[in-house]
Design a protein around this motif. Structure first.
Motif, PDB file in Angstrom:
ATOM      1  N   LEU A   1       2.210  -2.664  -4.225  1.00 43.84           N
ATOM      2  CA  LEU A   1       2.979  -3.258  -5.320  1.00 43.84           C
ATOM      3  C   LEU A   1       3.345  -4.704  -4.995  1.00 43.84           C
ATOM      4  N   ALA A   2       3.730  -4.963  -3.756  1.00 43.66           N
ATOM      5  CA  ALA A   2       4.058  -6.333  -3.355  1.00 43.66           C
ATOM      6  C   ALA A   2       2.822  -7.227  -3.429  1.00 43.66           C
ATOM      7  N   ARG A   3       1.680  -6.703  -3.031  1.00 41.92           N
ATOM      8  CA  ARG A   3       0.444  -7.480  -3.090  1.00 41.92           C
ATOM      9  C   ARG A   3       0.071  -7.774  -4.542  1.00 41.92           C
ATOM     10  N   PHE A   4       0.225  -6.791  -5.425  1.00 40.42           N
ATOM     11  CA  PHE A   4      -0.067  -7.017  -6.842  1.00 40.42           C
ATOM     12  C   PHE A   4       0.892  -8.040  -7.431  1.00 40.42           C
ATOM     13  N   ALA A   5       2.161  -7.964  -7.084  1.00 43.73           N
ATOM     14  CA  ALA A   5       3.157  -8.911  -7.603  1.00 43.73           C
ATOM     15  C   ALA A   5       2.852 -10.331  -7.111  1.00 43.73           C
TER      16      ALA A   5
END
Length: 129
Positions: free
Chosen positions: A119-123
């Motif tokens: 999720l952090a990578r996508f954000a």
């Protein structure tokens, strides 16, 4: 993706083994009837949450959707709580319960950490564009 599949396959084994242990405990031990109903109901709730966990995780990974990954994290937290119930708080906890629930808890923990990092990578990727 691979961890989601492995966790789901292990969960099938976990579900059947835990259901068998509940049957064994209800026959051999003086199991309170209400407690047996609650334990079985929570096991089936855990199975339903596992289906959501798999669907949200797979769909979130394939579509790279932050919403599905966030839903996966929320469902993972709920499955962790129910696994802790079967590890610690169910009416009778046997050594086999501790072993199989501990393995499932470790898999869910690793899955949760990877989901948060995804999720952090996508954000971060969305902010770049």
């Amino acid at each position: 993706q691979l961890l989601l599949r492995l966790t789901s396959i292990y969960f099938i084994v976990y579900f059947l083994f835990t259901l068998g242990l509940l049957v064994k405990k209800s026959v051999l031990l003086s199991y309170p009837p209400d407690a047996l109903v609650y334990d079985v109901a929570l096991l089936f709730l855990l199975a339903a949450l596992e289906v959501l966990h798999l669907l949200c995780g797979v769909k979130g990974n394939l579509t790279e959707s932050g919403g599905y990954i966030l839903a996966n994290i929320i469902v993972t937290a709920a499955t962790i709580l129910l696994t802790v119930y079967f590890l610690v708080w169910q009416t009778y906890v046997m050594r086999a319960d501790v072993i199989i629930s501990g393995i499932l808890l470790a898999a869910y923990g690793l899955d949760g950490v990877l989901a948060v990092s995804t999720l952090a990578r996508f954000a971060r990727w969305v902010q770049l564009f």
